[in-house]
Scaffold this active site. Sequence first.
Site, PDB file in Angstrom:
ATOM      1  N   GLU A   1       0.885  -1.179   0.000  1.00  0.00           N
ATOM      2  CA  GLU A   1       0.000   0.000   0.000  1.00  0.00           C
ATOM      3  C   GLU A   1       0.915   1.218   0.000  1.00  0.00           C
ATOM      4  O   GLU A   1       1.416   1.622   1.047  1.00  0.00           O
ATOM      5  CB  GLU A   1      -0.905  -0.026   1.242  1.00  0.00           C
TER       6      GLU A   1
ATOM      7  N   CYS B   1      -2.200   9.585   2.599  1.00  0.00           N
ATOM      8  CA  CYS B   1      -1.694   8.979   1.362  1.00  0.00           C
ATOM      9  C   CYS B   1      -2.556   9.334   0.159  1.00  0.00           C
ATOM     10  O   CYS B   1      -2.050   9.395  -0.960  1.00  0.00           O
ATOM     11  CB  CYS B   1      -1.601   7.466   1.513  1.00  0.00           C
TER      12      CYS B   1
HETATM   13  P1  NDP Z   1       8.137   4.736   4.855  1.00  0.00           P
HETATM   14  O1  NDP Z   1       8.076   3.975   3.598  1.00  0.00           O
HETATM   15  O2  NDP Z   1       9.296   5.603   5.122  1.00  0.00           O
HETATM   16  O3  NDP Z   1       8.008   3.764   6.131  1.00  0.00           O
HETATM   17  C1  NDP Z   1       6.993   2.794   6.216  1.00  0.00           C
HETATM   18  C2  NDP Z   1       7.412   1.707   7.197  1.00  0.00           C
HETATM   19  O4  NDP Z   1       8.603   1.081   6.717  1.00  0.00           O
HETATM   20  C3  NDP Z   1       7.733   2.210   8.607  1.00  0.00           C
HETATM   21  O5  NDP Z   1       7.282   1.276   9.553  1.00  0.00           O
HETATM   22  C4  NDP Z   1       9.233   2.311   8.590  1.00  0.00           C
HETATM   23  O6  NDP Z   1       9.794   2.175   9.858  1.00  0.00           O
HETATM   24  C5  NDP Z   1       9.604   1.120   7.726  1.00  0.00           C
HETATM   25  N1  NDP Z   1      10.913   1.298   7.120  1.00  0.00           N
HETATM   26  C6  NDP Z   1      11.633   2.426   6.961  1.00  0.00           C
HETATM   27  N2  NDP Z   1      12.808   2.167   6.366  1.00  0.00           N
HETATM   28  C7  NDP Z   1      12.841   0.845   6.145  1.00  0.00           C
HETATM   29  C8  NDP Z   1      13.802  -0.037   5.561  1.00  0.00           C
HETATM   30  N3  NDP Z   1      14.959   0.413   5.067  1.00  0.00           N
HETATM   31  N4  NDP Z   1      13.489  -1.336   5.494  1.00  0.00           N
HETATM   32  C9  NDP Z   1      12.322  -1.796   5.978  1.00  0.00           C
HETATM   33  N5  NDP Z   1      11.389  -1.023   6.544  1.00  0.00           N
HETATM   34  C10 NDP Z   1      11.643   0.290   6.633  1.00  0.00           C
HETATM   35  O7  NDP Z   1       6.784   5.565   4.880  1.00  0.00           O
HETATM   36  P2  NDP Z   1       6.319   6.670   5.882  1.00  0.00           P
HETATM   37  O8  NDP Z   1       6.165   6.091   7.250  1.00  0.00           O
HETATM   38  O9  NDP Z   1       7.183   7.866   5.726  1.00  0.00           O
HETATM   39  O10 NDP Z   1       4.858   6.969   5.302  1.00  0.00           O
HETATM   40  C11 NDP Z   1       4.645   7.812   4.240  1.00  0.00           C
HETATM   41  C12 NDP Z   1       4.364   7.082   2.944  1.00  0.00           C
HETATM   42  O11 NDP Z   1       3.392   6.092   3.144  1.00  0.00           O
HETATM   43  C13 NDP Z   1       3.798   7.998   1.879  1.00  0.00           C
HETATM   44  O12 NDP Z   1       4.393   7.715   0.649  1.00  0.00           O
HETATM   45  C14 NDP Z   1       2.337   7.630   1.845  1.00  0.00           C
HETATM   46  O13 NDP Z   1       1.713   7.909   0.632  1.00  0.00           O
HETATM   47  C15 NDP Z   1       2.389   6.187   2.145  1.00  0.00           C
HETATM   48  N6  NDP Z   1       1.128   5.728   2.678  1.00  0.00           N
HETATM   49  C16 NDP Z   1       0.372   4.903   1.931  1.00  0.00           C
HETATM   50  C17 NDP Z   1      -0.878   4.519   2.385  1.00  0.00           C
HETATM   51  C18 NDP Z   1      -1.731   3.583   1.612  1.00  0.00           C
HETATM   52  O14 NDP Z   1      -2.694   3.085   2.179  1.00  0.00           O
HETATM   53  N7  NDP Z   1      -1.453   3.316   0.351  1.00  0.00           N
HETATM   54  C19 NDP Z   1      -1.400   5.002   3.663  1.00  0.00           C
HETATM   55  C20 NDP Z   1      -0.490   5.837   4.368  1.00  0.00           C
HETATM   56  C21 NDP Z   1       0.726   6.187   3.886  1.00  0.00           C
HETATM   57  P3  NDP Z   1      10.069   3.478  10.750  1.00  0.00           P
HETATM   58  O15 NDP Z   1       8.990   4.446  10.449  1.00  0.00           O
HETATM   59  O16 NDP Z   1      10.006   2.965  12.125  1.00  0.00           O
HETATM   60  O17 NDP Z   1      11.403   3.999  10.326  1.00  0.00           O
END
Ligand code: NDP
Length: 463
Positions: free
Chosen positions: A215, A249
């Site tokens: 997602e 998002c």
């Molecule tokens: P990220 O992709 O940065 O992070 C998402 C998750 O992945 C977090 O739990 C994060 O951990 C983890 N993560 C971060 N780095 C890594 C890595 N190298 N390897 C594995 N896991 C990792 O997204 P954001 O939290 O910044 O959210 C924003 C994004 O999410 C936007 O692009 C938005 O559009 C999208 N989004 C999509 C939705 C949908 O339903 N389609 C809904 C909501 C948001 P941690 O945060 O602990 O570092």
Amino acid sequence: MTAQLTKSSAIPSAIEHQRQFFGAGHTKSVEFRLAQLTRLKQAIIDRQADIVAAVKADLGRPEFEAYFEIATISEINLAIKKLKTWTKPKRVKSTLENFPSSAWIQPEPLGVVLIIGPWNYPFQLMMSPLVGAIAAGNCAILKPSEHAPATAKVVSDLIAATYEPGYITVFEGDADTSQQLLAEKFDHIFFTGGTAIGRIVMAAAAKHLTPVTLELGGKSPCIIDADINLDHAARRIAWGKFINAGQTCIAPDYLLIDHTIKEAFLAKLKSAIHHFFGHNPAQSPDFSRIINQRQFDRLTALLNSGTTIVGGETDASTRYIAPTVLDNVTWDSAVMADEIFGPILPALTYETLDQAIAQINGRPKPLALYFFSRDHGKQQQVLTETSSGGVCLNDTVLHIGVNGLPFGGVGQSGMGSYHGKATFDTFSHHKSVLKKTFWFDLDWRYAPYNASKLAQIKKLVVR
Ligand code: NDP
């Protein structure tokens, strides 16, 4: 309840623990699943105040918008109501050559699943997939975002108080914790986050051939035709863009306005913003803050694009960025490069709908697409000539709340979908079953073959 496992060194043993729990068949019965869904609902109801306080602490979210997180309850209610139907085998027509036989599709749980969530709707984006994981009969490991620590703690406490870790557990931690989880083998990975991390997740899953639901995000366009109710459109767009300070998002990322109504529309948009948040939104209790300094810095750098016609003010000490509308933006402006994910709304114009569609089709497929128009023909044109995860005509964001509409992206905005029955389907394997009897055993398919058997197979397949 056993104490929650929180140390990442415990990851392999937590997964093993869950494999044993799953293997023992505890999650298989519908009664068990219904009981767990009911417990989850009650746990959320009991912790409403904690959830509201946590998202306020993490995002400065107003109480009204904090309740968006708790809307997961409607997903639970639907699953409780429909679970018996969803889990029932679905009969399908068998074929003549199998006579006598019956055939059906039987949903079965996948096993131990991993759910990784982002910080923007940090409670709901953990719980909504979990509803499907439970309904489908899986064990689950949850990894909330470290960037919303207050909510991550509520998620962790709620799960620890409601379920034993051998069934469902939470690993709080940073990206490193995610990486350690992703190194292990799961039966499904459900990831919500950005496209860049989505790629990392999919690559890690590929090592174990684990199926993924991604997602993701992207730039969701909002096309505004001249044939609209200006007031309604302006309010609906301002609402969808500025809830949670644009950290949604499916927030409209940018406007594509019919050039003949640009001035009139932007005037209405400005007055809608002032009506919602006053002339100094920093004072409004109804406007959220940016999650952290990194995101604040990223967003403030985008304020240099075009001309600011509303907002533009910032306050680093509270991570406040005013609801901002930018005019005179071009496709090459910095604000048009990536998903904005903040309270900045660039406005571009178009002369013909064909041009607007061509611009959208020249970019990655968005998660959501918004089109405002009364014109049925133009609505159909947009629906048939563009591709996006979802579409909402004449409003923004609200399609996400219709449980009968699977929610997900397409292309770079994601793969797979959920909400309502789609969540149950995502966390199920739909097993195909053919059942034969021992009444008789026709010889026509067995060697040695002969002319008569050949004629029969030809008749069967060439028709
Ligand atoms: P990220 O992709 O940065 O992070 C998402 C998750 O992945 C977090 O739990 C994060 O951990 C983890 N993560 C971060 N780095 C890594 C890595 N190298 N390897 C594995 N896991 C990792 O997204 P954001 O939290 O910044 O959210 C924003 C994004 O999410 C936007 O692009 C938005 O559009 C999208 N989004 C999509 C939705 C949908 O339903 N389609 C809904 C909501 C948001 P941690 O945060 O602990 O570092």
